[in-house]
Design a protein around this motif. Structure first.
Motif, PDB file in Angstrom:
ATOM      1  N   LEU A  34     -19.465 -15.606  14.730  1.00 16.88           N
ATOM      2  CA  LEU A  34     -19.908 -14.385  15.647  1.00 16.88           C
ATOM      3  C   LEU A  34     -19.018 -14.515  16.809  1.00 16.88           C
ATOM      4  CD1 LEU A  34     -23.636 -14.322  14.919  1.00 16.88           C
ATOM      5  CD2 LEU A  34     -21.703 -12.706  14.001  1.00 16.88           C
ATOM      6  N   THR A  35     -18.612 -13.369  17.347  1.00 21.46           N
ATOM      7  CA  THR A  35     -17.864 -13.217  18.658  1.00 21.46           C
ATOM      8  C   THR A  35     -18.496 -12.179  19.549  1.00 21.46           C
ATOM      9  OG1 THR A  35     -16.396 -11.615  18.089  1.00 21.46           O
ATOM     10  CG2 THR A  35     -15.811 -13.811  17.785  1.00 21.46           C
ATOM     11  N   PRO A  36     -18.427 -11.749  20.581  1.00 19.30           N
ATOM     12  CA  PRO A  36     -19.232 -10.898  21.396  1.00 19.30           C
ATOM     13  C   PRO A  36     -18.774  -9.283  20.806  1.00 19.30           C
ATOM     14  CG  PRO A  36     -18.172 -12.485  22.854  1.00 19.30           C
ATOM     15  CD  PRO A  36     -17.720 -12.753  21.538  1.00 19.30           C
ATOM     16  N   TRP A  37     -17.531  -9.336  19.926  1.00 23.98           N
ATOM     17  CA  TRP A  37     -17.421  -8.143  19.616  1.00 23.98           C
ATOM     18  C   TRP A  37     -16.929  -7.948  17.770  1.00 23.98           C
ATOM     19  CZ3 TRP A  37     -12.328  -8.257  17.193  1.00 23.98           C
ATOM     20  CH2 TRP A  37     -11.801  -9.311  17.407  1.00 23.98           C
ATOM     21  N   SER A  38     -17.390  -9.066  17.283  1.00 26.24           N
ATOM     22  CA  SER A  38     -16.896  -9.212  15.621  1.00 26.24           C
ATOM     23  C   SER A  38     -17.800 -10.319  15.165  1.00 26.24           C
ATOM     24  CB  SER A  38     -15.453  -9.547  15.567  1.00 26.24           C
ATOM     25  OG  SER A  38     -15.076 -10.611  15.675  1.00 26.24           O
ATOM     26  N   ILE A  39     -17.700 -10.000  13.705  1.00 23.87           N
ATOM     27  CA  ILE A  39     -18.437 -10.931  12.673  1.00 23.87           C
ATOM     28  C   ILE A  39     -17.235 -11.662  12.146  1.00 23.87           C
ATOM     29  CG2 ILE A  39     -19.805 -11.353  10.867  1.00 23.87           C
ATOM     30  CD1 ILE A  39     -21.198  -8.515  11.557  1.00 23.87           C
ATOM     31  N   SER A  40     -17.095 -12.806  12.007  1.00 25.16           N
ATOM     32  CA  SER A  40     -16.022 -13.544  11.131  1.00 25.16           C
ATOM     33  C   SER A  40     -16.262 -13.885   9.825  1.00 25.16           C
ATOM     34  CB  SER A  40     -15.325 -14.746  11.895  1.00 25.16           C
ATOM     35  OG  SER A  40     -15.064 -14.548  13.197  1.00 25.16           O
ATOM     36  N   VAL A  41     -15.654 -13.441   8.963  1.00 25.15           N
ATOM     37  CA  VAL A  41     -15.672 -13.971   7.449  1.00 25.15           C
ATOM     38  C   VAL A  41     -14.748 -14.805   7.098  1.00 25.15           C
ATOM     39  CG1 VAL A  41     -15.900 -13.069   5.193  1.00 25.15           C
ATOM     40  CG2 VAL A  41     -16.993 -11.735   6.836  1.00 25.15           C
ATOM     41  N   GLY A  42     -15.007 -16.084   6.690  1.00 24.97           N
ATOM     42  CA  GLY A  42     -13.901 -16.994   6.177  1.00 24.97           C
ATOM     43  C   GLY A  42     -13.780 -17.227   4.646  1.00 24.97           C
ATOM     44  N   VAL A  43     -12.625 -17.339   4.033  1.00 24.00           N
ATOM     45  CA  VAL A  43     -12.389 -17.597   2.756  1.00 24.00           C
ATOM     46  C   VAL A  43     -11.544 -18.900   2.662  1.00 24.00           C
ATOM     47  CG1 VAL A  43     -11.526 -16.596   0.725  1.00 24.00           C
ATOM     48  CG2 VAL A  43     -12.279 -15.029   2.397  1.00 24.00           C
ATOM     49  N   THR A  44     -11.915 -19.584   1.708  1.00 23.65           N
ATOM     50  CA  THR A  44     -11.028 -20.791   1.240  1.00 23.65           C
ATOM     51  C   THR A  44     -11.060 -21.114  -0.101  1.00 23.65           C
ATOM     52  OG1 THR A  44     -10.880 -23.168   1.953  1.00 23.65           O
ATOM     53  CG2 THR A  44     -13.093 -22.471   1.535  1.00 23.65           C
ATOM     54  N   ALA A  45     -10.001 -21.588  -0.590  1.00 25.02           N
ATOM     55  CA  ALA A  45      -9.893 -21.683  -2.003  1.00 25.02           C
ATOM     56  C   ALA A  45      -8.656 -22.861  -2.266  1.00 25.02           C
ATOM     57  CB  ALA A  45      -9.467 -20.687  -2.772  1.00 25.02           C
ATOM     58  N   HIS A  46      -8.800 -23.805  -3.206  1.00 28.81           N
ATOM     59  CA  HIS A  46      -7.715 -24.606  -3.342  1.00 28.81           C
ATOM     60  C   HIS A  46      -7.284 -24.336  -4.736  1.00 28.81           C
ATOM     61  CE1 HIS A  46     -10.318 -27.089  -0.658  1.00 28.81           C
ATOM     62  NE2 HIS A  46      -9.191 -27.531  -0.365  1.00 28.81           N
ATOM     63  N   THR A  47      -5.943 -24.383  -4.955  1.00 28.56           N
ATOM     64  CA  THR A  47      -5.164 -23.911  -5.938  1.00 28.56           C
ATOM     65  C   THR A  47      -5.159 -25.132  -7.125  1.00 28.56           C
ATOM     66  OG1 THR A  47      -2.902 -24.489  -5.330  1.00 28.56           O
ATOM     67  CG2 THR A  47      -3.706 -22.208  -4.700  1.00 28.56           C
ATOM     68  N   THR A  48      -4.713 -24.651  -8.364  1.00 27.14           N
ATOM     69  CA  THR A  48      -4.642 -25.673  -9.282  1.00 27.14           C
ATOM     70  C   THR A  48      -3.087 -26.226  -9.072  1.00 27.14           C
ATOM     71  OG1 THR A  48      -3.710 -23.845 -10.889  1.00 27.14           O
ATOM     72  CG2 THR A  48      -6.181 -24.479 -10.911  1.00 27.14           C
TER      73      THR A  48
END
Length: 135
Positions: free
Chosen positions: A86-100
């Motif tokens: 969280l920041t004072p002005w937003s919500i952070s959504v993180g995505v992670t994946a590993h490829t084959t």
């Protein structure tokens, strides 16, 4: 003019020849190709408005479901989307994946598709991306 004396064999010439012979296998397997034979990590981050906090689970579920169904995602390694901060002005959504290993050869396309899917999930959830406040 006197004839030139024959030049004795150079120890450097034989060392270079040995080096070429010993490293001949590098021609068959160049380092660039070797880098694409293992999993690579793709990440993305999107900032949502604070007012969309209740929509974050919809976004993360949609992206995680897309990753779970994608053939290029290595399911033996961590993958998914979650609330990342969280920041004072937003919500952070993180995505992670590993490829084959096969997906590593299409890494740029995969990462682009992943970013498009994140933005589509934001739109489907009725949320909006946040922008930093003007100073």
């Amino acid at each position: 003019a006197a004839p030139l004396a024959p030049t004795p064999p150079s120890p450097f010439r034989s060392a270079i020849t040995e080096y070429i012979v010993l490293n001949e296998s590098r021609i068959a397997r160049p380092p660039v190709l070797a880098n694409f034979s293992g999993p690579r990590q793709a990440t993305a981050r999107v900032e949502l408005r604070l007012a969309d906090l209740d929509r974050v689970p919809l976004v993360t579920a949609a992206v995680t479901e897309w990753l779970a169904a994608h053939a290029d995602v290595n399911k033996a390694l961590p993958y998914g989307a979650s609330l990342a901060g969280l920041t004072p002005w937003s919500i952070s959504v993180g995505v992670t994946a590993h490829t084959t290993p096969a997906g590593s050869r299409r890494f740029s396309a995969f990462q682009g598709d992943m970013c498009k899917r994140v933005l589509a999930a934001v739109e489907e959830a009725g949320a909006e991306c946040a922008w930093p406040p003007a100073r």
